[in-house]
Design a protein around this motif. Structure first.
Motif: not given
Length: 470
Positions: A39-40, A276, A278, A298
């Protein structure tokens, strides 16, 4: 107490509970590696590889998939709470089981500190009145209690954590695809513009793809816990086989699929390492409070990894104690009732070192703890290498002695096993040529060398005792 089984013995009947169900194991395999690294951390991969980060993830994911297939083959044939540590001992000798077991335990309890600290930072941002260290303490206590009680509690935590992560990824993929097609309000079809513009699909050439592999390969760490947990199901061989088969392809789909959406929706130059991607995509397509939504995801991913690492480390050190490679006092398990069969001393030993790691991370994040973190930076690759080496030897032995146990087989044996070993060696050598990664390899090699030295001394001492006066 239980005597350590000899290396040549059949798989011992362990006193651990069989409280995990197939749904727990399947979701653990599915969500175990969907974490903050995806995610990051994926932003760093995009920054060095551009749209070709999709290829980087394909290469790294294929490597992880091959390792998991090998591990699944051995675990289905010989399920044990020590998983690849037990396999290494049987294939290569006590030194290998001792070394890979302790290295993996050290890896988990150090990474545990990173996860607890990162989750506490997010929680502190939400509730500034509560100090960060109090959040860390709360998380450690909650998950220690969860792991001290029935193993099904661990399974339930991981099931719902993983379910939330999977739902988040699926929702992201659907929204991203709709954005690419221009179906969402105020969006136009994107086409392939962002894949071919800004320097093309390979803006930094194949060197960028290789750098991307070095950046993203460690995001696949965590798959191994599935084979450790399989020993605590009612039918370990069947459970691990199904979990490995179902998880690997879907994890590749989630990783590679989401990367493809990210670099298609937005130019790769819009991404930044440490932020991120995302969030960037969700912001661009008009999802309200995208940053906070991803913060929640997260946060859950970090707590999930913390829970899984505590579980995995406790079972690994328990298995080491079973084989006489760790203090035998760690063998004691809880008895009776629904909470029976839990290696509580092993849990407490693992969480105690986890607390030490957290304190070091909070007090000396850029000195003492940084050295510890670097010392486990490349350990995952060493562990994967020993898994492959173990499978090479055990597969032939199983084919001779117990072919019926091979319910899950490695593809194209032994060729793909050798390809995997070559790939792992290539990654290590490339890390040595990379200024940012070289320190991790050298520190991890030093830690591995120290453990191997201890293993060698133990072997020599054991042989002397065996040859001494009777």
């Amino acid at each position: 107490m239980h005597d350590a089984p000899p290396t040549h013995s059949p798989v011992p009947s362990e006193p651990l509970a069989h409280g995990l169900k197939q749904r727990h194991l399947t979701m653990l395999g599915l969500g175990g590696v969907i974490g903050a690294g995806l995610f990051v951390g994926s932003g760093a991969g995009i920054a060095v590889a551009g749209p070709a980060v999709v290829v980087s993830y394909l290469i790294a994911g294929t490597l992880a998939m091959l390792v998991m297939r090998m591990l699944g083959e051995m675990s289905a044939a010989m399920p044990a709470s020590g998983s690849f540590s037990v396999h290494a001992e049987r294939a290569l000798g006590r030194w290998a089981g001792f070394s890979v077991g302790w290295l993996y335990w050290f890896l988990l309890v150090v990474v545990l500190a990173v996860e607890a600290t990162a989750a506490a930072q997010i929680a502190h941002g939400w509730v500034p009145a509560v100090d960060q260290w109090l959040w860390v303490l709360l998380f450690m206590v909650v998950f220690t209690v969860a792991n001290l009680t029935a193993v099904k509690n661990f399974g339930e935590f991981e099931f719902w954590f993983a379910a939330l992560k999977v739902v988040a990824i699926v929702a992201f993929l659907v929204l991203g695809l709709l954005a690419v097609l221009g179906v969402l309000p105020d969006t136009d079809p994107v086409g392939l513009t962002n894949l071919t513009g800004q320097g093309g699909f390979l803006p930094n050439g194949w060197d960028g793809v290789v750098s991307g592999v070095l950046t993203v390969v460690f995001a696949f760490g965590g798959l191994e816990v599935v084979t450790i947990a399989a020993a605590e199901t009612d039918d370990p061989a069947r459970a691990v086989g199904r979990a490995v088969r179902s998880a690997v392809v879907r994890i590749l789909f989630f990783y590679v699929g989401s990367m493809l959406v990210i670099v298609t929706v937005l130019p790769w130059t819009a991404q930044q390492a440490g932020l991120s991607p995302y969030v960037k995509v969700l912001d661009s397509i008009g999802v309200p409070s995208a940053g906070q939504i991803m913060n929640i995801v997260v946060f859950v991913a970090l707590l999930s990894a913390l829970n899984a690492n505590l579980y995995g480390s406790s079972r690994m050190v328990f298995s080491l104690a079973e084989r006489g490679e760790a203090p035998r006092g760690l063998l004691k398990v809880s008895g009776g009732g629904n909470g029976g069969g839990v290696p509580r001393r092993a849990v407490l030993a693992s969480v105690a070192f986890g607390f030490v790691s957290v304190l070091l991370n909070l007090k000396w994040p850029d000195t003492v703890f940084l050295y510890m973190l670097n010392s486990v930076g490349a350990v995952l690759l060493f562990v994967w290498g020993l898994i492959a080496a173990s499978q090479l030897r055990l597969r032939r032995r199983l084919e001779r002695e117990a072919p019926g146990a091979l319910t899950l087989r490695m593809w194209c044996f032994p060729y793909l096993t050798w390809v995997t070993l070559a790939g792992l060696l290539a990654v290590l050598l490339l890390m040595l040529t990379d200024d940012a990664a070289r320190g991790q390899v050298l520190w991890s090699a030093a830690a591995t060398g120290l453990v191997l030295l201890v293993a060698a001394v133990r072997e020599i001492r054991t042989k002397r005792q065996a040859s001494g006066p009777r």
